[in-house]
Design a protein around this motif. Structure first.
Motif, short mmCIF file in Angstrom:
data_model
loop_
_atom_site.label_atom_id
_atom_site.label_comp_id
_atom_site.label_asym_id
_atom_site.label_seq_id
_atom_site.Cartn_x
_atom_site.Cartn_y
_atom_site.Cartn_z
N CYS A 164 -26.78 118.64 87.68
CA CYS A 164 -25.51 119.22 87.92
C CYS A 164 -25.09 119.48 86.26
N MET A 165 -24.01 120.33 86.29
CA MET A 165 -23.35 120.48 84.91
C MET A 165 -22.11 119.56 84.82
N ASP A 166 -22.14 118.93 83.70
CA ASP A 166 -21.05 117.90 83.41
C ASP A 166 -19.51 118.76 83.49
N ASP A 167 -19.56 119.82 82.89
CA ASP A 167 -18.59 120.55 82.66
C ASP A 167 -18.23 121.48 83.92
N ALA A 168 -16.84 121.29 84.34
CA ALA A 168 -16.37 121.64 85.89
C ALA A 168 -16.30 123.16 85.77
N ALA A 169 -16.17 124.07 84.97
CA ALA A 169 -16.19 125.36 84.95
C ALA A 169 -17.64 125.70 85.05
N LEU A 170 -18.55 125.04 84.13
CA LEU A 170 -19.85 125.62 84.27
C LEU A 170 -20.71 124.95 85.49
N GLU A 171 -20.12 124.05 86.13
CA GLU A 171 -20.75 123.40 87.48
C GLU A 171 -20.05 124.79 88.41
#
Lengths: 272, 96
Positions: free
Chosen positions: A222-229
């Protein structure tokens, strides 16, 4: 007799192209993925494909603009010639806006469909326009595997690069769906990633897949950044983001990319 | 079947302008409708349109004016010769 393939399947990432919401190109995507620049989710801006002849440029849909922009960026970064490159196009579905217009025409009283809409409705439209724009006569595959499309395309491109001992350009892309189609296929914006893959040494990083353990039941990276996830989950082509982040950071190690439930694609990245 | 109009036939300028606007909108042309030379060839040289464009124009005009423009019409080379010829045909055959 079938003999098990034991050597890892590998390819070098020689060039990258990206175009998506808030990600104008690989340079910007790389800065965002390296935390050097904050991610600002802006609607994806599609450039006019000046490389196309005027008639094709007038008819170019979002799918065409996306693939030409990202694909040509990756080819230029790799120092390759688009006219000589085999291509693998992969998209999770059709062109949602074009499909909507055709459905609207079919639901009207005369049911007459625009020939331009019809001509743009085929799944290999992006590949066809690419060939017109670049003069490429090399083989071109066009895949569709719903939400598994990025991983399926990457696997196909890596197999082709290994089998032909020649570079392959992977183009993964999805366009937004208008209402009412968006209710059942909620893709909110456009996203494309292009990877120029080379079987020879050099480039940014080496990707390797173990043919004896292609798939895993592990969850996708997954991506750590919420918007990128959120972006990764919203647009199927953006399932490439964990790979792009590892390429941006030069992080060695194992990645799991979304493919089919219980059969995610496992790969190893080694920066060059 | 009546012979299609020729470039010398009188054509309603307002209708010709309207047809030009339909062409520009349908083909996403990057020029104002009034810049289309009424007597320049639509196909190939001149406006530089191709067969898909001609089909697109036929569709839009058929829908808007309630007339038949068929791909197998032997007079298509005359009907689609220029904006003036096309507007003349529309003026003659329109049902709405």
């Amino acid at each position: 007799m079938t003999q098990a393939i034991r050597a890892p399947l590998s390819a070098q990432v020689a060039g990258i192209g990206v175009l998506g919401p808030g990600l104008a190109d690989w340079a910007q995507a790389r800065a965002v993925l390296r935390d050097e620049q904050a991610y600002a989710a802006q609607p994806c801006v599609l450039p006019v494909p000046q490389i196309l002849p005027p008639a094709e440029r007038r008819r170019a849909t979002a799918v065409i603009k996306l693939t030409l922009a990202s694909g040509l960026e990756a080819v230029a970064a790799a120092g390759l010639k688009a006219a000589e490159l085999a291509t693998v196009f992969t998209s999770s579905g059709g062109d949602g806006r074009n499909c909507h217009e055709i459905c609207a025409a079919l639901a009207s009283s005369d049911r007459l469909i625009s020939p331009t809409r019809f001509h743009n409705s085929v799944h290999n439209a992006a590949s066809g326009y690419w060939g017109i724009a670049t003069g490429a006569m090399a083989p071109s595959a066009v895949l569709c595997a719903f939400d598994a499309s990025f991983a399926a395309g990457l696997l196909d491109a890596m197999v082709q690069a290994a089998a032909t001992s020649a570079p392959v350009l992977l183009l993964a892309y999805d366009t937004d769906y208008p209402e009412p189609l968006r209710q059942v296929r909620p893709i909110p914006d456009n996203f494309a990633v292009a990877l120029a893959l080379s079987p020879t040494a050099g480039g940014l990083a080496r990707l390797a897949i173990d043919p004896a353990a292609l798939f895993t039941a592990e969850p996708a990276t997954c991506m750590d950044d919420a918007a990128l996830e959120a972006l990764r989950l919203a647009i199927p082509a953006a399932r490439a983001l964990p790979l792009l982040r590892a390429l941006a950071l030069g992080t060695p190690g194992r990645l799991v990319l979304d493919h089919l439930p219980g059969e995610q694609l496992a790969l190893e990245l080694s920066p060059c | 079947m009546s012979a299609p109009n020729t470039a010398t036939s009188p054509v309603d300028p307002a209708l010709m302008q309207e047809v030009a606007q339909h062409i520009v909108a349908a083909l996403n042309l990057d020029l104002p409708a009034e810049d289309i030379d009424p007597d320049a060839p639509l196909y190939g040289e001149g406006l530089g349109l191709d067969s898909i464009d001609i089909l697109e124009i036929a569709l839009v005009l058929s829908k808007h004016y309630g007339l038949q423009l068929r791909s197998d019409d032997a007079n298509n080379h005359v009907i689609f010769r220029s904006l003036r010829d096309l507007a003349a045909y529309v003026g003659e055959k329109r049902t709405r």
